[in-house]
Scaffold this motif. Structure first.
Motif, PDB file in Angstrom:
ATOM      1  N   UNK A  98       0.827  -1.186   0.000  1.00 53.21           N
ATOM      2  CA  UNK A  98       0.000   0.000   0.000  1.00 53.21           C
ATOM      3  C   UNK A  98       0.865   1.240   0.000  1.00 53.21           C
ATOM      4  N   UNK A  99       0.247   2.412  -0.110  1.00 56.50           N
ATOM      5  CA  UNK A  99       0.990   3.664  -0.097  1.00 56.50           C
ATOM      6  C   UNK A  99       0.100   4.757   0.470  1.00 56.50           C
ATOM      7  N   UNK A 164      -5.123  -0.205   2.558  1.00 56.50           N
ATOM      8  CA  UNK A 164      -3.676  -0.397   2.675  1.00 56.50           C
ATOM      9  C   UNK A 164      -3.315  -1.871   2.783  1.00 56.50           C
ATOM     10  N   UNK A 165      -4.099  -2.613   3.543  1.00 53.12           N
ATOM     11  CA  UNK A 165      -3.821  -4.038   3.694  1.00 53.12           C
ATOM     12  C   UNK A 165      -3.993  -4.791   2.381  1.00 53.12           C
ATOM     13  N   UNK A 198      -3.157  10.701  12.107  1.00 52.89           N
ATOM     14  CA  UNK A 198      -3.645   9.518  11.413  1.00 52.89           C
ATOM     15  C   UNK A 198      -2.643   8.943  10.429  1.00 52.89           C
ATOM     16  N   UNK A 199      -1.992   9.783   9.649  1.00 52.47           N
ATOM     17  CA  UNK A 199      -1.086   9.264   8.619  1.00 52.47           C
ATOM     18  C   UNK A 199       0.056   8.464   9.229  1.00 52.47           C
ATOM     19  N   UNK A 200       0.639   8.974  10.322  1.00 54.31           N
ATOM     20  CA  UNK A 200       1.733   8.249  10.980  1.00 54.31           C
ATOM     21  C   UNK A 200       1.231   6.953  11.608  1.00 54.31           C
ATOM     22  N   UNK A 206       0.601  -0.453   9.256  1.00 55.21           N
ATOM     23  CA  UNK A 206       0.617  -1.277   8.037  1.00 55.21           C
ATOM     24  C   UNK A 206       1.975  -1.386   7.359  1.00 55.21           C
ATOM     25  N   UNK A 207       2.891  -0.475   7.678  1.00 53.81           N
ATOM     26  CA  UNK A 207       4.176  -0.465   6.986  1.00 53.81           C
ATOM     27  C   UNK A 207       4.120   0.190   5.621  1.00 53.81           C
TER      28      UNK A 207
END
Length: 291
Positions: A98-99, A164-165, A198-200, A206-207
């Protein structure tokens, strides 16, 4: 009526809309004292006072390009956008981790989601507008194939985590002021700003890598260049360190095109229920503009 007006304006070419927007920017700047003071204070604090005149024009262009971006035929809109460094995003997608795409209020941020969705599935965090009359216009305009709007609540966070997963892309505006409990006070151009965490959190959970993106507005309505930039800050362990690292990355991105940042945005306001930062005095305007 507003939808009809936007659809009518979308007929005009981008050079015409930007020319009108440049004049509109000055009209609003001269007519509204609070708007003028906030823009001046924010751009001066960041060290870009020399770009004030250009910023006034660019803010007007930002408004007048919306009918085109939202209501014109998507193929016509995308023809105005050139994409650079997409390989950064593609490499992350190929890795199936994901990104997380971070987009500040810089340049034409509204066209970025369309440019991404033309290449891959994107889930974007969305906060409904305060004015109910704008909701059908904005939601309808942003509805595109491959573009999923996730509400700014727990359900939306879960939607983004699931994306993301699956190895997909999500998009966030990291300089948008979050609600109570969704942020921490972190320096932004030297002054505490309530900053989303949230972004961090999603990155740690999730990495998924963080990638910055912005859309530079070209002169004379010649279109946009959507750029992707690697995130090279060290996030740190606690929420405040992470927020400040992300703000530092935003500052560097804004420095590339300071006139195109939305300086009139009330970045330093105090959300309802959030205690003011104790390390610095908060402006009277910020205290008055609680949400």
């Amino acid at each position: 009526m507003l939808v009809a007006l936007f659809r009518f304006l979308s007929i005009f070419s981008l050079p015409v809309l930007h020319a009108i927007g440049a004049s509109l920017g000055w009209l609003v700047y001269m007519a509204s004292g609070s708007y003028r003071r906030r823009l001046q204070e924010n751009i001066r604090r960041a060290g870009f006072a020399a770009d004030t005149s250009s910023a006034v024009r660019e803010a007007g262009k930002n408004i007048m390009e919306l009918p085109f971006i939202w209501c014109a035929d998507p193929e016509r809109v995308l023809r105005t956008a050139t994409v650079e460094n997409w390989e950064l995003v593609q490499a992350a997608l190929d890795a199936r981790k994901g990104v997380i795409l971070l987009t500040p209020h810089l340049g034409c941020f509204e066209i970025i989601a369309q440019a991404i969705a033309a290449r891959t599935r994107l889930t974007a965090l969305y906060r409904p507008p305060r004015k109910a009359a704008l909701k059908p216009l904005i939601e309808g305009a942003r509805a595109r194939d491959n573009l999923i709007l996730a509400p700014a609540n727990l359900s939306g966070v879960r939607t983004m985590a699931k994306a993301l997963k699956k190895g997909e892309a999500i998009g966030l505006l990291p300089d948008q002021v979050p609600q109570e409990g969704e942020g921490v006070w972190a320096r932004f151009f030297g002054k505490p700003a309530y900053t989303m965490t949230l972004s961090a959190k999603l990155h740690k959970m999730t990495g998924a890598p963080l990638i910055l993106t912005y859309a530079e507005r070209l002169p004379h309505g010649r279109g946009y260049v959507v750029r992707f930039v690697a995130f090279d800050e060290v996030l740190g362990e606690d929420a405040t360190q992470q927020a400040e690292a992300i703000n530092a990355a935003m500052e560097k991105l804004i420095a590339r095109k300071p006139a195109q940042y939305f300086w009139s945005y009330n970045r330093y306001k105090i959300p309802q229920g959030v205690a003011a930062p104790v390390t610095s005095a908060v402006s009277t305007d910020s205290v008055k503009d609680r949400t």
